[in-house]
Design a protein around this motif. Sequence first.
Motif, PDB file in Angstrom:
ATOM      1  N   THR A  77      13.631  60.376 -19.497  1.00 38.23           N
ATOM      2  CA  THR A  77      14.009  61.629 -18.809  1.00 38.23           C
ATOM      3  C   THR A  77      15.549  61.687 -19.093  1.00 38.23           C
ATOM      4  O   THR A  77      15.820  62.762 -19.301  1.00 38.23           O
ATOM      5  CB  THR A  77      13.969  61.341 -17.290  1.00 38.23           C
ATOM      6  OG1 THR A  77      12.328  61.311 -16.916  1.00 38.23           O
ATOM      7  CG2 THR A  77      14.258  62.696 -16.648  1.00 38.23           C
TER       8      THR A  77
ATOM      9  N   ARG B  11      17.154  63.799 -22.322  1.00 37.48           N
ATOM     10  CA  ARG B  11      17.254  65.135 -22.493  1.00 37.48           C
ATOM     11  C   ARG B  11      18.868  65.488 -22.205  1.00 37.48           C
ATOM     12  O   ARG B  11      19.439  66.175 -22.877  1.00 37.48           O
ATOM     13  CB  ARG B  11      16.402  66.114 -21.500  1.00 37.48           C
ATOM     14  CG  ARG B  11      16.502  67.461 -21.507  1.00 37.48           C
ATOM     15  CD  ARG B  11      15.876  68.049 -20.464  1.00 37.48           C
ATOM     16  NE  ARG B  11      16.385  67.996 -19.048  1.00 37.48           N
ATOM     17  CZ  ARG B  11      17.299  68.548 -18.563  1.00 37.48           C
ATOM     18  NH1 ARG B  11      17.848  69.673 -19.033  1.00 37.48           N
ATOM     19  NH2 ARG B  11      17.738  68.430 -17.204  1.00 37.48           N
TER      20      ARG B  11
ATOM     21  N   CYS C  48      16.253  64.469 -27.314  1.00 36.62           N
ATOM     22  CA  CYS C  48      15.000  64.822 -27.012  1.00 36.62           C
ATOM     23  C   CYS C  48      13.836  64.273 -28.021  1.00 36.62           C
ATOM     24  O   CYS C  48      12.817  63.876 -27.641  1.00 36.62           O
ATOM     25  CB  CYS C  48      14.827  66.351 -26.883  1.00 36.62           C
ATOM     26  SG  CYS C  48      15.512  66.979 -25.531  1.00 36.62           S
TER      27      CYS C  48
ATOM     28  N   VAL D 176      10.657  66.025 -21.873  1.00 32.53           N
ATOM     29  CA  VAL D 176      11.591  65.928 -22.702  1.00 32.53           C
ATOM     30  C   VAL D 176      11.390  66.784 -23.983  1.00 32.53           C
ATOM     31  O   VAL D 176      12.151  67.578 -24.433  1.00 32.53           O
ATOM     32  CB  VAL D 176      12.114  64.492 -22.783  1.00 32.53           C
ATOM     33  CG1 VAL D 176      13.282  64.533 -23.843  1.00 32.53           C
ATOM     34  CG2 VAL D 176      12.567  63.869 -21.448  1.00 32.53           C
TER      35      VAL D 176
END
Length: 438
Positions: A272, A275, A280, A301
């Motif tokens: 997580t 991002r 990403c 993401v």
Amino acid sequence: MRGVAGVDDWDCWDGEAVRAVVRVCEGATPAEAFDTASAEAWLAFDAGVRSMDDRPWLSHAPAGAPGRPGRSAPTLLDRLRGRRGSPLASPVPPPPPAVALCHPDGRVREAALEAVRSAPELRPLLVVRCADWATPVRERARTLLAELPGDALFPMAELVLRLARRERGGFARALLEAALREGPAAGVLALTACPDRATYRLAYRIAVERGLLTPMELAATAATSGDVTLQDLCADAAVAVRAEGGGPAPDPAVLDRLLTARSPRVRSAGVTALRRAGRCRDAEPYLADRSALVRACARYVLRQGGDDPLPRYRAWCAEAAGRPAAAAGLGECGDRAVDAARLWALLEHPSSAVRLHAVTGLRALDAVVRERLTPLLDDPSPAVVRAATRALLPDAAGIPEPLLRERTAPDRPRAVRVAAERLLRAAGRHRWPGPGRP
């Protein structure tokens, strides 16, 4: 002395607690009688003294109590003759301070509290008395405890937190938390290594609040700890700290440590955080993670970065041996009309991992067909049998009973027998043993 489980219950003290009380009454110090580093041992000692209130060495009466020292209690014959009791050969000596602090008589306990000023080894019993049911004892003990330097509570942290579960046990905990927030950092960090779960959790929480641990130390703790509460606390704190230079993103080394953790909760925190780090695309490998939680975070993401994970899943399922969990991921985000056929085909795959995740994907896609999945109850992989059983449970009543009865035979593999029994119970066909029947 070994710790005694459940010492808060009146009847859960053992012979070792009694022996410790006897030894202290005979002149031994608490350190000689039991393990004074154990919170459980102190609580057992306290319960042991109170449960032995009919013993002669506990019969000391405080000043002003009914009866006079040096005389026995008057019998019925004495009272009828107007006597006050018979003289004793010698007065009963007062109990040792450690025993007096646990005495059943609250007046004895209150009077014994002053002895703690000159006997630091009895401070654990001062903490115990801070949760006393007698208000005068409790208030006096709290006054004395508040006079101690804050770091004096650190060695007794486990006992303080055990007592905090009691109705009146919050005072000492509040003092401990204040001391941890204001006291020396070394004391807080030392408690993070305490084996007691409640103690190290509190120490880590205070250490995070005070910023006493580096992001890499937090990430390493999250990655290696088996405590899920600590994993969440440290992983979230590690990614919340900005990288060197004040940038908004976490340190890349910290993220890499989280991403390689064994725990799915820690890996999901790392995925997580990709991002926020502007990475990403680095979430792509985690689309086929063995954990559903990590896969869901990876999809989130990638979508935040403008990518659609579905084409990747479909491509990976064409060569599923390299990424077995891609089948589960396809079921979690795919289209039933388009992707169910791909997953059904994977049930014939030679890899048991692929078959397992294909069943998981069919469940997620809500594409389970009882007749087509029932043959997997005979799969050579126990994991696949368990997955098929979970998928068939909602429709267990539709499975022919003879088919399931046949699979409960003793010669069948254990996983198959357990699966058949579960399905029979779910269908309401389980035969419970009756009288005279095995």
